[in-house]
Design a protein around this motif. Structure first.
Motif, PDB file in Angstrom:
ATOM      1  N   MET A 167       2.783  31.082  28.250  1.00  0.00           N
ATOM      2  CA  MET A 167       2.581  29.909  27.408  1.00  0.00           C
ATOM      3  C   MET A 167       2.265  28.680  28.267  1.00  0.00           C
ATOM      4  O   MET A 167       1.366  27.886  27.952  1.00  0.00           O
ATOM      5  CB  MET A 167       3.841  29.647  26.569  1.00  0.00           C
ATOM      6  CG  MET A 167       3.676  28.614  25.481  1.00  0.00           C
ATOM      7  SD  MET A 167       5.259  28.159  24.656  1.00  0.00           S
ATOM      8  CE  MET A 167       6.002  29.753  24.337  1.00  0.00           C
ATOM      9  N   THR A 168       3.008  28.527  29.352  1.00  0.00           N
ATOM     10  CA  THR A 168       2.798  27.400  30.263  1.00  0.00           C
ATOM     11  C   THR A 168       1.397  27.422  30.854  1.00  0.00           C
ATOM     12  O   THR A 168       0.712  26.392  30.921  1.00  0.00           O
ATOM     13  CB  THR A 168       3.848  27.436  31.388  1.00  0.00           C
ATOM     14  OG1 THR A 168       5.150  27.280  30.821  1.00  0.00           O
ATOM     15  CG2 THR A 168       3.596  26.350  32.410  1.00  0.00           C
ATOM     16  N   LYS A 169       0.956  28.591  31.283  1.00  0.00           N
ATOM     17  CA  LYS A 169      -0.381  28.707  31.865  1.00  0.00           C
ATOM     18  C   LYS A 169      -1.470  28.379  30.845  1.00  0.00           C
ATOM     19  O   LYS A 169      -2.451  27.691  31.154  1.00  0.00           O
ATOM     20  CB  LYS A 169      -0.584  30.118  32.436  1.00  0.00           C
ATOM     21  CG  LYS A 169       0.199  30.386  33.710  1.00  0.00           C
ATOM     22  CD  LYS A 169       0.009  31.817  34.180  1.00  0.00           C
ATOM     23  CE  LYS A 169       0.659  32.050  35.526  1.00  0.00           C
ATOM     24  NZ  LYS A 169      -0.030  31.354  36.633  1.00  0.00           N
ATOM     25  N   SER A 170      -1.300  28.857  29.621  1.00  0.00           N
ATOM     26  CA  SER A 170      -2.294  28.580  28.575  1.00  0.00           C
ATOM     27  C   SER A 170      -2.357  27.095  28.245  1.00  0.00           C
ATOM     28  O   SER A 170      -3.434  26.491  28.223  1.00  0.00           O
ATOM     29  CB  SER A 170      -1.957  29.376  27.311  1.00  0.00           C
ATOM     30  OG  SER A 170      -2.130  30.755  27.516  1.00  0.00           O
ATOM     31  N   LEU A 175      -4.787  21.493  28.594  1.00  0.00           N
ATOM     32  CA  LEU A 175      -4.599  20.055  28.835  1.00  0.00           C
ATOM     33  C   LEU A 175      -5.102  19.615  30.210  1.00  0.00           C
ATOM     34  O   LEU A 175      -4.882  18.468  30.608  1.00  0.00           O
ATOM     35  CB  LEU A 175      -3.108  19.711  28.708  1.00  0.00           C
ATOM     36  CG  LEU A 175      -2.498  19.892  27.315  1.00  0.00           C
ATOM     37  CD1 LEU A 175      -0.978  19.732  27.376  1.00  0.00           C
ATOM     38  CD2 LEU A 175      -3.085  18.892  26.329  1.00  0.00           C
ATOM     39  N   ALA A 176      -5.794  20.500  30.911  1.00  0.00           N
ATOM     40  CA  ALA A 176      -6.137  20.239  32.309  1.00  0.00           C
ATOM     41  C   ALA A 176      -7.012  19.008  32.518  1.00  0.00           C
ATOM     42  O   ALA A 176      -6.978  18.402  33.591  1.00  0.00           O
ATOM     43  CB  ALA A 176      -6.802  21.471  32.930  1.00  0.00           C
ATOM     44  N   PHE A 235      -1.642  16.808  40.606  1.00  0.00           N
ATOM     45  CA  PHE A 235      -2.780  17.714  40.748  1.00  0.00           C
ATOM     46  C   PHE A 235      -2.344  19.174  40.586  1.00  0.00           C
ATOM     47  O   PHE A 235      -2.983  20.090  41.070  1.00  0.00           O
ATOM     48  CB  PHE A 235      -3.461  17.512  42.109  1.00  0.00           C
ATOM     49  CG  PHE A 235      -4.798  18.209  42.245  1.00  0.00           C
ATOM     50  CD1 PHE A 235      -5.814  17.987  41.330  1.00  0.00           C
ATOM     51  CD2 PHE A 235      -5.032  19.093  43.290  1.00  0.00           C
ATOM     52  CE1 PHE A 235      -7.045  18.627  41.455  1.00  0.00           C
ATOM     53  CE2 PHE A 235      -6.261  19.740  43.432  1.00  0.00           C
ATOM     54  CZ  PHE A 235      -7.273  19.509  42.501  1.00  0.00           C
ATOM     55  N   THR A 236      -1.243  19.370  39.895  1.00  0.00           N
ATOM     56  CA  THR A 236      -0.723  20.718  39.670  1.00  0.00           C
ATOM     57  C   THR A 236      -0.432  20.893  38.194  1.00  0.00           C
ATOM     58  O   THR A 236       0.339  20.118  37.609  1.00  0.00           O
ATOM     59  CB  THR A 236       0.570  20.956  40.473  1.00  0.00           C
ATOM     60  OG1 THR A 236       0.303  20.788  41.858  1.00  0.00           O
ATOM     61  CG2 THR A 236       1.097  22.362  40.233  1.00  0.00           C
ATOM     62  N   THR A 237      -1.056  21.884  37.586  1.00  0.00           N
ATOM     63  CA  THR A 237      -0.770  22.211  36.202  1.00  0.00           C
ATOM     64  C   THR A 237      -0.986  23.705  35.995  1.00  0.00           C
ATOM     65  O   THR A 237      -1.653  24.358  36.806  1.00  0.00           O
ATOM     66  CB  THR A 237      -1.624  21.378  35.222  1.00  0.00           C
ATOM     67  OG1 THR A 237      -1.036  21.418  33.928  1.00  0.00           O
ATOM     68  CG2 THR A 237      -3.070  21.868  35.154  1.00  0.00           C
TER      69      THR A 237
END
Length: 250
Positions: A167-170, A175-176, A235-237
């Motif tokens: 879920m977090t990765k999606s 939202l990137a 810069f991390t998501t």
């Protein structure tokens, strides 16, 4: 004693689910110490009261994260009380019983899924639009090393934490191109009240898997979460941060 970065969260407001104890409370303490305002969401009002006696200036909302209507209401209450929500940390979770998957009751399985997966979804869903409107947000979903490796006799918990990673990765990728980041952490076992939900055999198994040969401390996990929740982590998501005493293999 944990290092404190004075003023790091000045002007920022956070929601921490399951924030009345364990890792959630440690994060709340750190954010308050570093200048932020915190609303803890927990289903136990007595626990919220005890937490408020430990951490100054906490706001508390009694909410069952498995109830989507209650989550939406808590979001409205919190935004009204704090003026904004810049940070969401989803710490609310249960382990479920320790047994083989074929022995699991459907009710026990459903309860773990409702809190550990659906609850994270409801909370992310409720606050993302607000963060987008403000053009800023930090979301930290707390998963587990069990979501990477799959612990035996903990199939529901392992499955739920793997779902939190996915879920977090999606959401992070969705939202990137915005100013809202979404990341998760995967702790190995940390000695908190959640151990009361586990068998001693399972606790011993988890310890045996950690190369450092000790359980983590809530302050150690809170230190990592606090950085991910800060403006500095920009810069991390859609990322997964390990905090497992060397247990993680990827």
């Amino acid at each position: 004693m944990p290092m404190s970065f004075r003023g790091r969260f000045a002007g920022r407001s956070a929601v921490i689910t399951g924030g009345a104890s364990g890792i959630g409370l440690a994060v709340a303490q750190r954010i308050v110490d570093e200048g932020g305002r915190v609303s803890i969401w927990d289903r136990d009002p007595a626990q919220i009261e005890r937490a408020s006696a430990v951490v100054a200036n906490l706001r508390g909302v009694t909410v069952d994260v498995a109830d989507p209507a209650a989550v939406e209401d808590a979001a409205r209450q919190t935004i009204e009380a704090l003026g904004a929500v810049d940070i969401l940390v989803t710490s609310a979770a249960i382990t479920g019983p320790n047994m083989t998957m074929w022995e699991y009751s459907t009710d026990d399985w459903r309860q773990v899924v409702d809190i550990n997966i659906n609850g994270v979804f409801y909370c992310n869903r409720a606050l993302v639009p607000h963060m987008l409107e403000r053009n800023y947000g930090r979301i930290v979903n707390i998963a587990s090393i069990a979501g990477k490796e799959g612990n035996p006799n903990a199939s529901a918990y392992s499955t739920s934490k793997a779902a939190v990673i996915g879920m977090t990765k999606s959401l992070g990728k969705e939202l990137a191109k915005t100013k809202v980041t979404v990341n998760c952490v995967t702790p190995a076992a940390v000695r908190t009240a959640i151990f009361q939900q586990m068998s001693q055999q399972h606790i011993d198994f988890m310890l045996s898997k950690i190369p450092m040969a000790r359980f983590g401390e809530v302050e150690e996990v809170a230190a990592l979460i606090s950085w991910i929740a800060s403006e500095e982590c920009s810069f991390t998501t859609a990322a997964v941060f390990d905090v497992s005493g060397g247990r993680a293999t990827y």
